[in-house]
Write a protein that holds these residues in place. Sequence first.
Motif, PDB file in Angstrom:
ATOM      1  N   GLY A  79      11.414  -4.511   2.984  1.00 32.29           N
ATOM      2  CA  GLY A  79       9.739  -4.766   2.468  1.00 32.29           C
ATOM      3  C   GLY A  79       8.996  -4.237   3.283  1.00 32.29           C
ATOM      4  O   GLY A  79       8.134  -3.497   2.945  1.00 32.29           O
ATOM      5  N   LEU A  80       9.509  -4.215   4.443  1.00 35.59           N
ATOM      6  CA  LEU A  80       8.382  -3.854   5.737  1.00 35.59           C
ATOM      7  C   LEU A  80       8.364  -2.353   5.435  1.00 35.59           C
ATOM      8  O   LEU A  80       7.327  -1.576   5.533  1.00 35.59           O
ATOM      9  CB  LEU A  80       8.702  -3.957   6.856  1.00 35.59           C
ATOM     10  CG  LEU A  80       7.680  -3.654   8.098  1.00 35.59           C
ATOM     11  CD1 LEU A  80       6.513  -4.207   7.884  1.00 35.59           C
ATOM     12  CD2 LEU A  80       8.351  -4.175   9.587  1.00 35.59           C
ATOM     13  N   SER A  81       9.428  -1.760   5.316  1.00 37.93           N
ATOM     14  CA  SER A  81       9.708  -0.087   5.141  1.00 37.93           C
ATOM     15  C   SER A  81       8.641   0.235   3.908  1.00 37.93           C
ATOM     16  O   SER A  81       8.203   1.191   3.736  1.00 37.93           O
ATOM     17  CB  SER A  81      10.904   0.251   5.058  1.00 37.93           C
ATOM     18  OG  SER A  81      11.620   0.056   6.044  1.00 37.93           O
ATOM     19  N   ALA A  82       8.807  -0.515   2.853  1.00 40.94           N
ATOM     20  CA  ALA A  82       7.978  -0.269   1.672  1.00 40.94           C
ATOM     21  C   ALA A  82       6.546  -0.357   1.736  1.00 40.94           C
ATOM     22  O   ALA A  82       5.828   0.506   1.336  1.00 40.94           O
ATOM     23  CB  ALA A  82       8.540  -1.197   0.333  1.00 40.94           C
ATOM     24  N   VAL A  83       6.147  -1.398   2.376  1.00 40.06           N
ATOM     25  CA  VAL A  83       4.748  -1.485   2.665  1.00 40.06           C
ATOM     26  C   VAL A  83       4.307  -0.309   3.634  1.00 40.06           C
ATOM     27  O   VAL A  83       2.931   0.083   3.476  1.00 40.06           O
ATOM     28  CB  VAL A  83       4.408  -3.002   3.336  1.00 40.06           C
ATOM     29  CG1 VAL A  83       2.974  -2.915   3.709  1.00 40.06           C
ATOM     30  CG2 VAL A  83       4.738  -3.985   2.351  1.00 40.06           C
ATOM     31  N   LEU A  84       4.836   0.054   4.588  1.00 41.78           N
ATOM     32  CA  LEU A  84       4.372   1.036   5.540  1.00 41.78           C
ATOM     33  C   LEU A  84       4.399   2.210   4.802  1.00 41.78           C
ATOM     34  O   LEU A  84       3.469   3.123   5.092  1.00 41.78           O
ATOM     35  CB  LEU A  84       5.651   1.064   6.986  1.00 41.78           C
ATOM     36  CG  LEU A  84       5.482  -0.019   7.582  1.00 41.78           C
ATOM     37  CD1 LEU A  84       6.462   0.251   8.843  1.00 41.78           C
ATOM     38  CD2 LEU A  84       4.200  -0.279   8.206  1.00 41.78           C
ATOM     39  N   ALA A  85       5.427   2.425   3.967  1.00 45.40           N
ATOM     40  CA  ALA A  85       5.337   3.889   3.031  1.00 45.40           C
ATOM     41  C   ALA A  85       4.168   3.769   2.248  1.00 45.40           C
ATOM     42  O   ALA A  85       3.522   5.025   1.828  1.00 45.40           O
ATOM     43  CB  ALA A  85       6.722   3.806   2.331  1.00 45.40           C
ATOM     44  N   THR A  86       3.696   2.671   1.689  1.00 43.84           N
ATOM     45  CA  THR A  86       2.528   2.340   0.806  1.00 43.84           C
ATOM     46  C   THR A  86       1.227   2.902   1.612  1.00 43.84           C
ATOM     47  O   THR A  86       0.446   3.432   1.050  1.00 43.84           O
ATOM     48  CB  THR A  86       2.504   0.994   0.344  1.00 43.84           C
ATOM     49  OG1 THR A  86       3.456   0.692  -0.706  1.00 43.84           O
ATOM     50  CG2 THR A  86       1.172   0.487  -0.299  1.00 43.84           C
ATOM     51  N   CYS A  87       1.126   2.478   2.766  1.00 43.96           N
ATOM     52  CA  CYS A  87      -0.101   2.501   3.555  1.00 43.96           C
ATOM     53  C   CYS A  87       0.002   4.354   3.704  1.00 43.96           C
ATOM     54  O   CYS A  87      -1.342   4.685   3.901  1.00 43.96           O
ATOM     55  CB  CYS A  87       0.094   1.923   5.073  1.00 43.96           C
ATOM     56  SG  CYS A  87       0.131   0.141   4.969  1.00 43.96           S
ATOM     57  N   VAL A  88       0.863   4.965   4.039  1.00 45.24           N
ATOM     58  CA  VAL A  88       1.013   6.322   4.142  1.00 45.24           C
ATOM     59  C   VAL A  88       0.556   7.094   3.084  1.00 45.24           C
ATOM     60  O   VAL A  88      -0.233   8.012   2.814  1.00 45.24           O
ATOM     61  CB  VAL A  88       2.440   6.736   4.614  1.00 45.24           C
ATOM     62  CG1 VAL A  88       2.434   8.365   5.023  1.00 45.24           C
ATOM     63  CG2 VAL A  88       2.736   6.281   6.104  1.00 45.24           C
ATOM     64  N   THR A  89       1.275   6.519   1.839  1.00 43.68           N
ATOM     65  CA  THR A  89       0.899   7.241   0.324  1.00 43.68           C
ATOM     66  C   THR A  89      -0.576   6.846   0.022  1.00 43.68           C
ATOM     67  O   THR A  89      -1.408   7.739  -0.487  1.00 43.68           O
ATOM     68  CB  THR A  89       1.764   6.887  -0.619  1.00 43.68           C
ATOM     69  OG1 THR A  89       2.016   5.270  -0.590  1.00 43.68           O
ATOM     70  CG2 THR A  89       3.157   7.260  -0.189  1.00 43.68           C
ATOM     71  N   ALA A  90      -1.102   5.890   0.326  1.00 44.13           N
ATOM     72  CA  ALA A  90      -2.484   5.497  -0.061  1.00 44.13           C
ATOM     73  C   ALA A  90      -3.255   6.001   0.712  1.00 44.13           C
ATOM     74  O   ALA A  90      -4.243   6.702   0.148  1.00 44.13           O
ATOM     75  CB  ALA A  90      -2.541   4.040   0.179  1.00 44.13           C
ATOM     76  N   GLY A  91      -3.295   6.299   2.134  1.00 44.51           N
ATOM     77  CA  GLY A  91      -4.032   7.042   2.803  1.00 44.51           C
ATOM     78  C   GLY A  91      -3.898   8.670   2.447  1.00 44.51           C
ATOM     79  O   GLY A  91      -5.192   9.409   2.640  1.00 44.51           O
ATOM     80  N   PHE A  92      -2.969   9.054   2.198  1.00 44.40           N
ATOM     81  CA  PHE A  92      -2.738  10.531   1.975  1.00 44.40           C
ATOM     82  C   PHE A  92      -3.305  10.801   0.515  1.00 44.40           C
ATOM     83  O   PHE A  92      -4.080  11.771   0.400  1.00 44.40           O
ATOM     84  CB  PHE A  92      -1.057  11.023   1.842  1.00 44.40           C
ATOM     85  CG  PHE A  92      -1.035  12.256   1.383  1.00 44.40           C
ATOM     86  CD1 PHE A  92      -0.951  13.237   2.109  1.00 44.40           C
ATOM     87  CD2 PHE A  92      -0.336  12.177  -0.072  1.00 44.40           C
ATOM     88  CE1 PHE A  92      -0.754  14.666   1.579  1.00 44.40           C
ATOM     89  CE2 PHE A  92      -0.176  13.545  -0.450  1.00 44.40           C
ATOM     90  CZ  PHE A  92      -0.240  14.719   0.147  1.00 44.40           C
ATOM     91  N   ALA A  93      -2.886   9.854  -0.614  1.00 40.98           N
ATOM     92  CA  ALA A  93      -3.641  10.397  -1.593  1.00 40.98           C
ATOM     93  C   ALA A  93      -4.989  10.089  -1.900  1.00 40.98           C
ATOM     94  O   ALA A  93      -5.840  10.893  -2.280  1.00 40.98           O
ATOM     95  CB  ALA A  93      -3.047   9.276  -2.724  1.00 40.98           C
ATOM     96  N   GLY A  94      -5.591   9.033  -1.170  1.00 44.41           N
ATOM     97  CA  GLY A  94      -7.144   8.913  -1.223  1.00 44.41           C
ATOM     98  C   GLY A  94      -7.897  10.079  -0.513  1.00 44.41           C
ATOM     99  O   GLY A  94      -8.805  10.610  -1.022  1.00 44.41           O
ATOM    100  N   VAL A  95      -7.175  10.616   0.562  1.00 45.25           N
ATOM    101  CA  VAL A  95      -7.848  11.619   1.508  1.00 45.25           C
ATOM    102  C   VAL A  95      -7.820  13.156   0.844  1.00 45.25           C
ATOM    103  O   VAL A  95      -8.766  14.012   0.681  1.00 45.25           O
ATOM    104  CB  VAL A  95      -7.558  11.636   2.846  1.00 45.25           C
ATOM    105  CG1 VAL A  95      -8.094  12.954   3.567  1.00 45.25           C
ATOM    106  CG2 VAL A  95      -7.913  10.357   3.639  1.00 45.25           C
ATOM    107  N   TRP A  96      -6.819  13.199   0.238  1.00 49.36           N
ATOM    108  CA  TRP A  96      -6.569  14.301  -0.538  1.00 49.36           C
ATOM    109  C   TRP A  96      -7.454  14.442  -1.685  1.00 49.36           C
ATOM    110  O   TRP A  96      -8.060  15.518  -2.137  1.00 49.36           O
ATOM    111  CB  TRP A  96      -5.153  14.388  -1.052  1.00 49.36           C
ATOM    112  CG  TRP A  96      -4.874  15.753  -1.857  1.00 49.36           C
ATOM    113  CD1 TRP A  96      -5.174  16.054  -3.048  1.00 49.36           C
ATOM    114  CD2 TRP A  96      -3.723  16.820  -1.500  1.00 49.36           C
ATOM    115  NE1 TRP A  96      -4.606  17.424  -3.645  1.00 49.36           N
ATOM    116  CE2 TRP A  96      -3.722  17.834  -2.674  1.00 49.36           C
ATOM    117  CE3 TRP A  96      -2.980  16.906  -0.473  1.00 49.36           C
ATOM    118  CZ2 TRP A  96      -2.974  18.889  -2.390  1.00 49.36           C
ATOM    119  CZ3 TRP A  96      -2.238  18.192  -0.319  1.00 49.36           C
ATOM    120  CH2 TRP A  96      -2.223  19.008  -1.232  1.00 49.36           C
TER     121      TRP A  96
END
Length: 357
Positions: free
Chosen positions: A215-232
């Motif tokens: 669960g923690l790995s999934a949430v941390l990956a979510t934070c990375v993808t959210a930041g990446f997609a939003g800034v892109w």
Amino acid sequence: MKFQNVHIAHDDEKDREKLLPLNNDDLKDEKDIASPSRPSFAFKCYVIASMTFIWTAYTLTIKYTRSSVEPEQMYSATTVVFCAEVLKLIITFAMFYKECNFNNAQFLEKVNQYFLNAPKELAKMSVPSFAYALQNNLDFVGLSNLDAGVYQVTTQLKVVSTALFMMLFLGRKFSARRWMAICLLMFGVAFVQMNNAPAAESKQSGEKAENYIIGLSAVLATCVTAGFAGVWFEKMLKDGGSTPFWIRNMQMYSCGVISASIACLVDYSRISEKGFFFGYTDKVYAVVILLGVGGLYISLVMRYLDNLYKSMASAVSIILVVVLSMLIFPDVFVGMYFVLGTMFVVLAVLLYNSVNE
């Protein structure tokens, strides 16, 4: 000599005409290519307040529809996301048609030029679209293996990932005051969500501890993808050259429809058995509308403000959800942590907006 001067003046006039737009349409095209003007404070307040309201209503409606219906009567979340993406695409086409002054010829010409005949630009916009699709799937993994309070606290790390990606992709530099605001924001939201800690401690920890890493790995990956997609997406909107704003949204949401379709295929067995619109009520349709309109407001924030304003609105929305949940749902406790967290978030918003960068 007199005639020679007149001739030279006439030639200079011709040269100036070559450098100037020939008609109003050329002037309009230049405006389309130019970057947007600096938004006013009133416009910032309008967009942030509207987006906060939409996200708050969306979250509360989702919670109500998920908690008031038996599991066997539950609607499919993948179909809701698909309908919302289709709604975004329809609204985007309508807004661009309006921007073309309802001129069919101009509308079709620009759609062909910037959308249908620009596969490279469409491919660029597919990157954040599929990243958002991955984020949505990771959200389900995270919520399946973590408590909601732990999940919401951890996802606030997307504010940090957003700032880091803005530095990397957009070349942004933040002052110490803004970094302090970001830290205050994370601490504030964390304190608010610590209201759920007593309930979480009372649960069994056997199977939960076994899935905590997942669960923690999934949430941390979510934070990375959210930041990446939003800034892109923000970079494509602000540095997209002559591509109109609503065309960028067409590219984004057309890829979003494809991503949502793939998610529906994963849930195909359930959808084919019970039907695409199984379990839909007026409140579920409200979720679709709120999700669709909310996505367009995110585009406005990324176009005219920046991606961190969206994160600020998200944090304020979480606090509003907790307050309104006290009036709507039972077993919602607000203690000292909530009061302290609210003060931190308000201070973070004021501190972040006090700097002109």
